[in-house]
Every structure is written in structure tokens, then in C-alpha cells.
Design a protein around this motif. Structure first.
Motif, short mmCIF file in Angstrom:
data_model
loop_
_atom_site.label_atom_id
_atom_site.label_comp_id
_atom_site.label_asym_id
_atom_site.label_seq_id
_atom_site.Cartn_x
_atom_site.Cartn_y
_atom_site.Cartn_z
N PHE A 1 0.85 -1.20 0.00
CA PHE A 1 0.00 0.00 0.00
C PHE A 1 0.88 1.25 0.00
CE2 PHE A 1 -3.19 2.70 2.52
CZ PHE A 1 -3.95 2.99 1.40
N GLY B 1 -16.92 16.83 13.93
CA GLY B 1 -17.26 17.61 12.74
C GLY B 1 -16.89 16.91 11.44
N ASP B 2 -16.13 15.83 11.57
CA ASP B 2 -15.61 15.13 10.38
C ASP B 2 -16.20 13.72 10.28
OD1 ASP B 2 -13.96 14.03 8.33
OD2 ASP B 2 -12.38 15.45 8.87
N ASP C 1 -14.31 8.27 7.22
CA ASP C 1 -13.77 7.21 8.08
C ASP C 1 -12.97 6.13 7.35
OD1 ASP C 1 -15.74 5.70 6.84
OD2 ASP C 1 -16.71 5.03 8.69
N ILE C 2 -12.80 6.24 6.05
CA ILE C 2 -12.12 5.16 5.33
C ILE C 2 -10.64 5.06 5.77
CG2 ILE C 2 -11.48 4.27 3.05
CD1 ILE C 2 -14.06 5.67 1.98
N LEU D 1 -8.75 2.14 7.99
CA LEU D 1 -7.54 1.45 7.53
C LEU D 1 -6.47 1.45 8.61
CD1 LEU D 1 -7.10 2.61 3.84
CD2 LEU D 1 -7.34 0.27 4.64
N VAL D 2 -6.30 2.59 9.26
CA VAL D 2 -5.31 2.67 10.34
C VAL D 2 -5.69 1.69 11.46
CG1 VAL D 2 -4.23 4.14 12.09
CG2 VAL D 2 -4.68 5.07 9.81
N TRP E 1 -3.50 -1.39 12.77
CA TRP E 1 -3.09 -1.47 14.18
C TRP E 1 -3.50 -2.82 14.76
CZ3 TRP E 1 -4.32 4.04 16.64
CH2 TRP E 1 -3.32 4.94 16.24
N SER F 1 -7.80 11.32 13.41
CA SER F 1 -7.85 11.42 11.95
C SER F 1 -8.75 12.59 11.56
CB SER F 1 -8.43 10.11 11.39
OG SER F 1 -8.46 10.15 9.97
N VAL G 1 -1.31 11.96 14.83
CA VAL G 1 -2.31 12.57 13.96
C VAL G 1 -2.07 12.17 12.51
CG1 VAL G 1 -2.76 14.53 15.49
CG2 VAL G 1 -0.93 14.71 13.79
N GLY G 2 -3.16 12.15 11.74
CA GLY G 2 -3.04 11.82 10.32
C GLY G 2 -4.30 12.18 9.57
N ALA H 1 -5.50 13.29 5.15
CA ALA H 1 -4.96 13.95 3.96
C ALA H 1 -4.43 15.38 4.16
CB ALA H 1 -6.00 13.90 2.84
#
Ligand code: B1M
Length: 212
Positions: free
Chosen positions: A54, A100-101, A104-105, A109-110, A114, A147, A177-178, A180
Motif C-alpha cells: 500500500f 465535525g468530520d 472514516d475510510i 484502515l489505520v 493497528w 484522523s 495525527v493523520g 490527507a
């Protein structure tokens, strides 16, 4: 012979072949191969290859999701044995998409990676308010993963860090944190402990921060 079965498990995870993965895990259990060997040398080892592919753009999201499904379903076969044999997950972590976000894809994945690395993962879901992350830390998570996919919600990550400080929990957890729009520079600015650009790196980051 046992090595052959472990190799089959690994290959099935890489290929995302759920049926074959489950059959091979069942066969390994029948042969009394130790659970930690099935996990580490079969399932997790396969998922690590998926993570690498990936990272190198050889695999894309659909392939990763298919492999993750094969892994999750195979792991359900091991779950009763894991409980019985007393193998403890190496560390407890929590992850969520900030308030607010709704994306979730990537977060999923994270979380899957994990789990694949042997961490006990509490998935807090999407649209998670800062106090929920604080609760997860109070319940023993050693790493909190945040995320965000929107430039308007990445700022909420700082609110989570402030909430952890107010609750006296900041020095008890590592924050990764991560997402895009998130960068290493942003992570440093808000006082996070680490940034990971993708799900596979998020595994390495936990290990690095906890020295495990
Ligand atoms: Co939205 N959306 N979206 N969206 N959406 C983006 C993010 C956007 C860039 C599209 C665009 O305009 N080009 C844009 C954001 C612009 C900005 O803020 N600068 C955007 C917008 C504007 C919106 C809405 C506001 C649209 C609207 O309603 N007008 C709205 C907001 C809703 C909300 O959240 N409140 C919205 C809604 C949606 C859908 C619901 C339709 C859907 C989400 C479905 C879901 O997640 N279940 C959606 C989608 C799918 C996207 C895009 C197309 C794809 C995101 C994705 O899943 N990528 C996206 C465009 C894009 O990113 N190119 C976009 C695949 C995923 C594997 O990658 O999540 O980046 P990603 O995760 C990666 C890494 O970032 C990292 O690892 C993952 C795997 O390698 N990572 C971490 C992620 N979290 C991590 C945590 C870590 C470490 C690494 O440690 C803890």
C-alpha cells in the motif's frame, strides 16, 4: 509442513482470499500450531506485506480492505484461543475521526493495520468530541490516534490535545495525527507526538513512540 501452512495463511492475507485464509487457520489450529505463531508468522506477517504494498502504491484501498476483511474474519477463529492462552495484546490504543468530520475510510484502515500489528484497538468512530478521547485515555489507551480529512476539522486535533492537558492526561498518552490535509509541520505546531502519512506508517509510529 507447519511452515507451509503458515506461509499459506500469509499468502491468503496478501491475496485477500478470505475462504483460503480461514481454511488454513483452521488447519493450523488442528495441527496445534501455537496461536502466537499463527498470528505473527501467518496473519500479521501477511498484513505487513499488504501495508508495504500500500505504501509503495502496488496496492490501493480496495485491495487493502479485502485483505483486512480476510484478516479480521480469520482472527475471529483465533479469538477464543487467544483468550484461553492468555496472550495479551501488546498495547492498548484508541482512534477516532475528530468532531465535525465524517470521513472514516482512512481511519478504518489505520485501525485495521493497528489490529493487524497486535494492538488492542478501541475505535471511537467518526465525529468524536474531545472528551471521548480523554475518556479513552483514562480507560488506559497508551496511544490516541486522531484522523481528519477536512481543513476545517484538522484544527479540532488541537482541542483534543488541550482537553487531555486540562484532564491531566497529556503526559500519559502519545498522540498520533493523520489524514490527507495533516502534515508533520502541523503535528509539531499543535504539539502532537507524531504524524503518520498512511496506515502502514501509523503502525511504525506507535512502535517508535512506545519503543516496542
Ligand atoms: Co469528502 N472531502 N466531504 N466525503 N471526501 C474530501 C476530503 C475533499 C478533499 C474532496 C475535495 O474537495 N477534493 C474535501 C475536503 C476539502 C478540504 O477540507 N480542503 C471534502 C469535502 C469538502 C467534503 C464535504 C464538506 C462535502 C460537502 O458536503 N460539501 C463533506 C464533509 C462531511 C463531513 O465530514 N462533515 C464530505 C463528505 C464526504 C463523503 C461522506 C461523501 C465521503 C466520506 C465517506 C466515508 O469516509 N465513509 C467523502 C469522501 C469519500 C471524500 C474523498 C473523495 C475521499 C476520502 C478517502 O476516503 N480517501 C476526499 C477526496 C480525497 O481525499 N482525495 C474528500 C481514501 C482514504 C484511504 O484516504 O482518508 O486520506 P485518507 O486516509 C489515508 C491517510 O490520510 C492516512 O492513512 C490513510 C491510509 O493511507 N490517515 C491517517 C488517515 N487518518 C489517519 C490517522 C493516522 C495516521 C494516518 O493516525 C492516527
Amino acid at each position: 509442513m507447519n511452515d507451509e501452512i503458515l506461509k499459506e495463511i500469509k499468502e491468503s492475507i496478501i491475496k485477500g482470499d478470505t475462504k483460503k485464509a480461514k481454511e488454513s487457520v483452521e488447519e493450523a489450529i488442528k495441527r496445534n500450531i501455537p496461536v502466537n505463531k499463527i498470528l505473527n508468522e501467518g496473519l500479521i506477517s501477511g498484513m505487513m506485506v499488504v501495508g508495504e504494498k500500500f505504501k509503495n502504491n502496488e496496492y490501493y484501498v480496495p485491495e487493502v480492505l479485502i485483505s483486512a476483511r480476510a484478516m479480521n474474519e480469520s482472527m475471529t477463529l483465533l479469538e477464543p484461543l487467544i483468550v484461553k492462552s492468555g496472550i495479551k495484546p501488546i498495547v492498548k490504543v484508541a482512534i477516532g475521526t475528530v468532531k465535525g468530520d465524517l470521513h472514516d475510510i482512512g481511519k478504518n484502515l489505520v485501525a485495521m493495520m493497528w489490529k493487524g500489528a497486535g494492538f488492542e484497538v478501541e475505535d471511537l468512530g467518526i465525529d468524536v468530541p474531545p472528551e471521548k478521547f480523554v475518556e479513552a485515555a483514562e480507560k488506559g489507551a497508551k496511544v490516541i490516534g486522531l484522523s481528519a480529512l477536512l481543513t476545517t476539522t484538522m484544527v479540532v486535533m488541537k482541542d483534543v490535545i488541550e482537553a487531555l492537558k486540562s484532564a491531566g492526561m497529556r503526559d500519559k498518552v502519545k498522540i498520533i495525527v493523520g489524514g490527507a490535509p495533516v502534515t508533520q509541520k502541523f503535528a509539531e505546531e499543535i504539539g502532537a507526538d507524531g504524524y503518520a502519512p498512511d496506515a502502514a506508517s501509523a503502525v511504525d509510529k506507535v512502535k517508535e513512540l512506545l519503543s516496542i
